[in-house]
Structures are given as structure tokens and as C-alpha cells.
Write an enzyme that holds these catalytic residues in place. Structure first.
Site, PDB file in Angstrom:
ATOM      1  N   CYS A  90       0.523  -1.264   0.153  1.00 60.16           N
ATOM      2  CA  CYS A  90       0.030  -0.111  -0.180  1.00 60.16           C
ATOM      3  C   CYS A  90       0.648   1.651  -0.230  1.00 60.16           C
ATOM      4  O   CYS A  90       0.111   2.196   0.879  1.00 60.16           O
ATOM      5  CB  CYS A  90      -1.260  -0.153   1.395  1.00 60.16           C
ATOM      6  SG  CYS A  90      -1.844  -1.454   1.287  1.00 60.16           S
ATOM      7  N   ASP A  91       1.663   1.331  -0.731  1.00 58.66           N
ATOM      8  CA  ASP A  91       2.480   2.765  -0.893  1.00 58.66           C
ATOM      9  C   ASP A  91       2.781   3.319  -2.377  1.00 58.66           C
ATOM     10  O   ASP A  91       2.976   1.838  -3.301  1.00 58.66           O
ATOM     11  CB  ASP A  91       4.071   2.198  -0.870  1.00 58.66           C
ATOM     12  CG  ASP A  91       5.291   3.123  -0.342  1.00 58.66           C
ATOM     13  OD1 ASP A  91       5.039   4.599  -1.032  1.00 58.66           O
ATOM     14  OD2 ASP A  91       5.478   3.549   1.306  1.00 58.66           O
TER      15      ASP A  91
END
Ligand SMILES: *Cc1c(COP(=O)(O)O)cnc(C)c1O
Length: 389
Positions: free
Chosen positions: A337-338
Site C-alpha cells: 500500500c505504498d
């Protein structure tokens, strides 16, 4: 016309076929680096054939798998270690302490003392304070001074953080002498993945002028540590390890003669081609109906082993079981989730049109700088597993 273009027969092919067969015939519950130890041995012999009289100190940080160290100890390799942990690893696999150098220029005093106590006698330094620490905790030790060089052709340059400028070199040798150390010579690094041996020539010229100035100042020098930089095959053709290393040695000896002791520290060039990663497609999507590119999300990304895709510097090759299908361009990304976890976007990757979630993907030439760059538990993803065959 240079040798790089002319001698195609000498180009290296990826040594990963055994690894690829293993990956396609096995199942994995998480991204896994598979290393072929015979391929590492093959690469060691190929480099040694080109490096001739130079001693090889494998740069352990490229891949510290215990089986790799054990294989290389058996073949007579020496080791460049960056930390106490790497020194312990080498000694535990049977390396003799006199064959292990402590090559990091940034060392804890307690680690220097410990290394000295187990018999390590060769240290790198690039600053007065580091020499003072070594003199205090490893009195009388042999040291080499790391130089900054201009590395213009490397795909993964290393030079800014380490080394001293040429105009400081003589002073550091003098300081080491005054501290009771034994300064033996210089080291440098041309930059990792330097694809042409000819690119070493201007760098060796820089080092030679520092070498000459130091000798003119009255200091004896006996060791030149030429570092790493030996390339691996990723996507662009590179010279094979033997002709590349032989050309580097020619360039070295043309400047430094045949008496000076030479040590080389290949990391990537020793292990990259011996390994491949087994990965899986997690999602294939389009951001809009008229999007030109598919987005392909893998179960491995920038934070779980593929750190060297930063800036799209290292371009890995991908293989699937759909090689017979037509291909189209894809943006590739990791699962975390980056939003920095995008592998290739500026130069999209051509992948089979039928690719979908669940498909196995082999990422080639992943034996170097993957497992150790893998975060532990970022977003709850497990670190890259390693299997040695
Ligand atoms: C990382 C490193 C190496 C290995 O470099 P490669 O380009 O992987 O061959 C060699 N020497 C030192 C001092 C290093 O830090």
C-alpha cells in the site's frame, strides 16, 4: 570498434535454466528466490579465469546465503565483509580470518575490536577518525584507503557515500603511518553494473595518479583493491565474465605493472545470474477503458526484494508459461500500500496478453541484492524466502 561489440561469442547467457525449471515445477506459498549453487561455482571459475593472479574477495552483501559462502570457501574464494555479522558468517563456513577483509569504511569501534580479536587484519578507511578507531582497536592492522572516483557508466553507482577525494589520500596514508597502522594501498569502486570493461580505463588513470603521488611522498604501496562492478546479464547484452575480467586486468597491469598485489570484490557479477525469483501475478487491471497499458501487480515489489528497480535502474527479465502468446505493454507494480511501489512505468514491460491473476512469473538474474533488501513484514507481507538448489 571495441571488444564489447565485436566478440559476441563471449557474451554471457543467463545461467538460470536449472533454476527456472525448478520454479516452474514447484509450488511456492510466497515469493521465493531460488539460487543454483553450481551456477555460483561456475561464475567464480569464470571470473577467476579472467582475473588471473588477482585474489577474489566475494562481496558478501550481494547475497549472504550460507550455502553460497560455503561453496565459495570450498573454491578458495576470499571475502569482503561489511559488518560483524558478515564476518561471523564467513568464519562459520570455514573461511580463514586472513582471507576476510573488513571493507566497510563506516565501522563501529566495538566491531573493529571484535574483528581484530578473531584475527581479521585488513580494514578499509576513508577518514582520519576511522583510522584512529582502527589504530586503537586493531593496533598495527593493515589498512587500505578508499578513494572517490568518477563513475559515469554504472547502472547502480556507489561512489558518493564512500571514499576520500584524491587530494586527501596522501594525508590519510601519512596519518595511518603515524598511528602505527600499516597502510598498504588504495581501493575504489567503479560503480555496480559497469557494463563495459573499457569504462574502467579513465577511473584507473585517476587512481594511478594518486598512487604515484603517494609513492613520491615516500610511502611504500603494495595493494590495489579494484572493488566490484563486474556486470550481470539482465536485459542488455554484457561481456561475459572471463573476457570482461581479463580486459580489466589488462587495464590494471598496463598502469600498475605485474608486481602489485591486486584484489577484486565481485558481488553482483558472482551471484546475480545464479538466481531467479518465483513470483505470482496478483491482479491485472486497466485504469480506464481506453488505457493503453495494463497494470500488472505482482506479489513482490520494491520493498520485498526488488529495491534495485528504484529509478528503473536495474531491468529484470520476466518469464511466464504464456511465452507463445502475443505480448503488450504493462506497467508493473508490487502489492504493498505504498504508491512508490511501482517497478516499471517509464519504460513499460512487454508481457503476454492473456496474463492473469494466479499466473506464475519468473524474474531472472535476481541472485544479487534482492533477499537482503527485502523488508521484514512491511504491510504484513513475509520477507523473500530463499531456497538453494
Ligand atoms: C558492494 C561492494 C562491492 C560489490 O559490488 P558489485 O558491484 O556488486 O560487484 C565490492 N566492494 C565494496 C567495498 C562494496 O561495497
Amino acid at each position: 570498434m571495441n571488444a564489447y561489440v565485436a566478440d559476441f561469442s563471449a557474451f554471457s547467457a543467463p545461467q538460470t535454466s536449472r533454476v527456472e525449471e525448478f520454479i516452474f515445477s514447484s509450488s511456492f506459498d510466497r515469493p521465493t528466490l531460488v539460487i543454483d549453487r553450481d551456477a555460483v561455482a561456475h561464475q567464480f571459475r569464470a571470473l577467476r579465469a579472467g582475473l588471473g593472479r588477482a585474489s577474489i574477495h566475494y562481496a558478501v552483501k550481494a547475497n549472504p546465503a550460507r550455502e553460497i559462502i560455503e561453496t565459495l570457501v570450498g573454491l578458495g574464494s576470499h571475502f569482503d565483509a561489511a559488518s560483524r555479522g558478515e564476518i561471523e558468517l564467513c568464519l562459520s563456513q570455514g573461511a580463514a580470518p586472513e582471507h576476510v577483509s573488513f571493507g566497510n569504511t563506516i565501522k563501529r569501534a566495538s566491531d573493529i575490536a571484535w574483528a581484530h580479536s578473531v584475527g581479521i587484519d585488513l580494514f578499509a578507511a576513508d577518514a582520519e577518525e576511522e583510522l584512529e578507531k582502527i589504530a586503537e582497536h586493531a593496533p598495527g592492522a593493515r589498512v587500505y584507503i578508499r578513494l572517490i572516483v568518477d563513475a559515469c557508466e554504472a547502472d547502480w553507482p556507489l561512489t558518493r557515500k564512500f571514499g576520500c577525494a584524491p587530494d586527501k589520500a596522501v594525508d590519510l596514508v601519512a596519518r595511518a603511518t603515524a598511528l602505527g597502522l600499516t597502510p598498504v594501498g588504495f581501493s575504489f569502486h567503479v560503480g555496480s553494473q559497469t557494463k563495459r570493461a573499457a569504462a574502467w580505463a579513465p577511473i584507473l588513470d585517476q587512481v594511478k595518479s594518486v598512487w604515484d603521488a603517494t609513492r613520491e611522498a615516500g610511502f611504500e604501496l603494495s595493494l590495489l583493491n579494484i572493488g566490484g562492478g563486474f556486470p550481470a546479464f539482465y536485459t542488455d547484452a554484457v561481456q561475459g565474465p572471463t573476457p570482461y575480467a581479463a580486459e580489466v586486468m589488462q587495464l590494471v597491469e598496463a598502469r600498475f605493472g605485474t608486481e602489485v598485489e591486486i584484489m577484486a570484490e565481485p558481488g553482483r557479477g558472482m551471484v546475480a545470474e545464479a538466481g531467479a525469483i518465483a513470483a505470482e501475478v496478483v491482479l491485472v487491471s486497466k485504469k480506464s477503458e481506453n488505457d493503453m497499458h495494463r497494470w500488472v501487480y505482482l506479489d513482490i515489489g520494491r520493498f520485498s526484494g526488488l529495491a534495485e528497480t528504484e529509478g528503473e535502474a536495474i531491468r529484470y527479465q520476466f518469464a511466464t508459461l504464456r511465452e507463445h502468446e502475443g505480448k503488450g505493454p504493462c506497467v508493473m507494480a508490487g502489492p504493498s500500500c505504498d504508491s512508490a511501489d511501482v517497478l516499471y512505468e517509464k519504460r513499460p514491460v512487454e508481457l503476454p496478453l492473456g496474463l492473469r491473476a494466479g499466473d506464475k512469473v519468473v524474474i531472472r538474474s535476481c541472485g544479487a541484492y534482492t533477499s537482503t533488501y527485502s523488508s521484514v513484514g512491511f504491510n504484513g507481507f513475509p520477507p523473500l524466502d530463499v531456497v538453494v538448489i
